[in-house]
Design an enzyme around this catalytic site. Sequence first.
Site, PDB file in Angstrom:
ATOM      1  N   CYS A 103       2.952  12.647  63.894  1.00 18.22           N
ATOM      2  CA  CYS A 103       1.580  12.433  63.030  1.00 18.22           C
ATOM      3  C   CYS A 103       1.119  11.254  62.772  1.00 18.22           C
ATOM      4  O   CYS A 103       0.511  10.482  63.522  1.00 18.22           O
ATOM      5  CB  CYS A 103       1.890  13.303  61.732  1.00 18.22           C
ATOM      6  N   HIS A 109       4.295  18.126  63.626  1.00 14.64           N
ATOM      7  CA  HIS A 109       5.759  17.828  63.107  1.00 14.64           C
ATOM      8  C   HIS A 109       6.997  18.637  63.789  1.00 14.64           C
ATOM      9  O   HIS A 109       7.176  20.091  63.306  1.00 14.64           O
ATOM     10  CB  HIS A 109       5.651  18.336  61.707  1.00 14.64           C
ATOM     11  N   GLU A 140       9.981  18.176  63.286  1.00 13.99           N
ATOM     12  CA  GLU A 140      10.995  18.330  62.416  1.00 13.99           C
ATOM     13  C   GLU A 140      11.290  19.491  61.381  1.00 13.99           C
ATOM     14  O   GLU A 140      12.117  19.654  60.799  1.00 13.99           O
ATOM     15  CB  GLU A 140      11.183  16.994  61.526  1.00 13.99           C
TER      16      GLU A 140
END
Length: 522
Positions: free
Chosen positions: A77, A169, A171
């Site tokens: 990001c 993202h 994660e």
Amino acid sequence: TILILDFGSQYSHLITRRIREFGVYCEILPCTQKISDLHFHPKGIILSGSPYSVYEQDAPRVDPAVFKLDVPILGICYGLQEIAFHHNGSIAPCDHSEYGHAWLSILKHQDHPLVDKLFENLGDLQVWMSHRDQIDKLPAGFRVVGKTLTSQYAAIAHEEKQIFGVQFHPEVTHTPLGKEILRNFVIGICQAQANWTMESFIDKEIARIRQIVGPNGQVIGAVSGGVDSTVAAKLMKEAIGNRFHAILVDNGVMRLNECETVKKQLGDHLGINLRVLQASALFLNRLKDITDPEKKRKIIGNTFIEVFEAEATKIDQETKEGNHGEIQYLLQGTLYPDVIESVSFKGPSATIKTHHNVGGLLENMKLKLIEPLRELFKDEVRELAKILGLDEELIWRHPFPGPGIAIRILGEVTHEQVAIARAADHIYIEEIKKAGLYRKIAQAYAALLPVKAVGVMGDRRTYEQVIALRAVETTDFMTADWYPFPYDILKRISNRIINEIKGVNRVVYDISSKPPATIEWE
Ligand code: XMP
């Protein structure tokens, strides 16, 4: 080691979490970390997201030396935008900020094998976006390896420089295959070793403690019977034996039989050098007539420090006579989330949050802090606890606040009120365990309310107090929801409390979420 540079994203700790799950050790440091000050050579670097825009005046900047280390880099990001910015690409606000699911199409580049490694074994996939800016001019030498409908540079890579960037993202769990992308980066591209296990942690940490404390040094620490302080104490015991002094202060507001249980578990079972200080009378005396929750906290905190310090001085005297060194260290069970919370690139507050439990001790005692669990997450501590031989019961114990049931007895804390609250809590927890629900609930307790209600028992009118049951589901304790108990279990708990405890004729169940309520009643 994989280095994660944190630009202040709310998801940064999740990157750490995911990578540890592969058995790869990683550290998270503020994005302003000077590379020349690093105490290790990372196998790879990840730049996190951020609430900032790269064009903002005070936008956080990474040390340019990062790009000269010649190790693979992954930007997520804002991290991607920082990479593009640094390499003279351009970044612009999106027409609409993009927040939510998107479908990522992957572009393969057969003649550039490294570039393809980020999405190795993956086809097009669902990703989670959360951004206001995006790249609008690709920096030189970079290739597009993934795009979405609205983002033509959703994933980019540079073969020779080994730099990768993703706008989404990986994660978060909303990117279901995100973990595989991170695995491709960490294991496939960085070739980091998966050798981070709790067994290796124990050996490494014991050696580290021995080195810090030295052959004669002494360490003191408070234990509460919670998993963190117990694991920290057991590690200390393994490292320096009886030169570690654990202190349990019985403040009179612990749960029923708790002091005895802790004594058995830590002293007898784990062999920790434990002193139990009986100070119930002192604490309850000082709590006399006090009804204000913050005053209760303060009194309990200060009295704890007083009792603890007096004992520390005593131990110091005793051990000096025994030819040992002075007590120089105070053990704390600080965990990684607390450390991360205080890893900040903003201003001078990049210090570690200390002494949540024993506020004030350090200043007064001139002790240095020793924190063996500061690299670990809660689930890692539990795993460690298992290896160190702690009982299951202790490993899964619900958190218990320092001020104990004093903040669960609304109004004045007296012997009688403590006895009622303890008994009710004991029945409640016992029934939760019997029903097999203890681990499903993050925290449960009984509060004793300072009101009286009318009831009828065996044809006689009663006028007695009310117990409020609290049980919440939460992972971070910042927000929480009340637990939806089956009615028959509530019924059994209520019957038992009213029938078995004198002074209570009503039980209510607390159905408030946090916020706006809190988990504790005070
Ligand atoms: P609240 O009531 O703020 O609680 O929603 C969140 C978590 O913090 C614990 N808590 C405390 N722990 N000393 C502690 O050591 C305190 O004064 C204290 N107050 C709340 C609470 O039990 C819950 O887990």
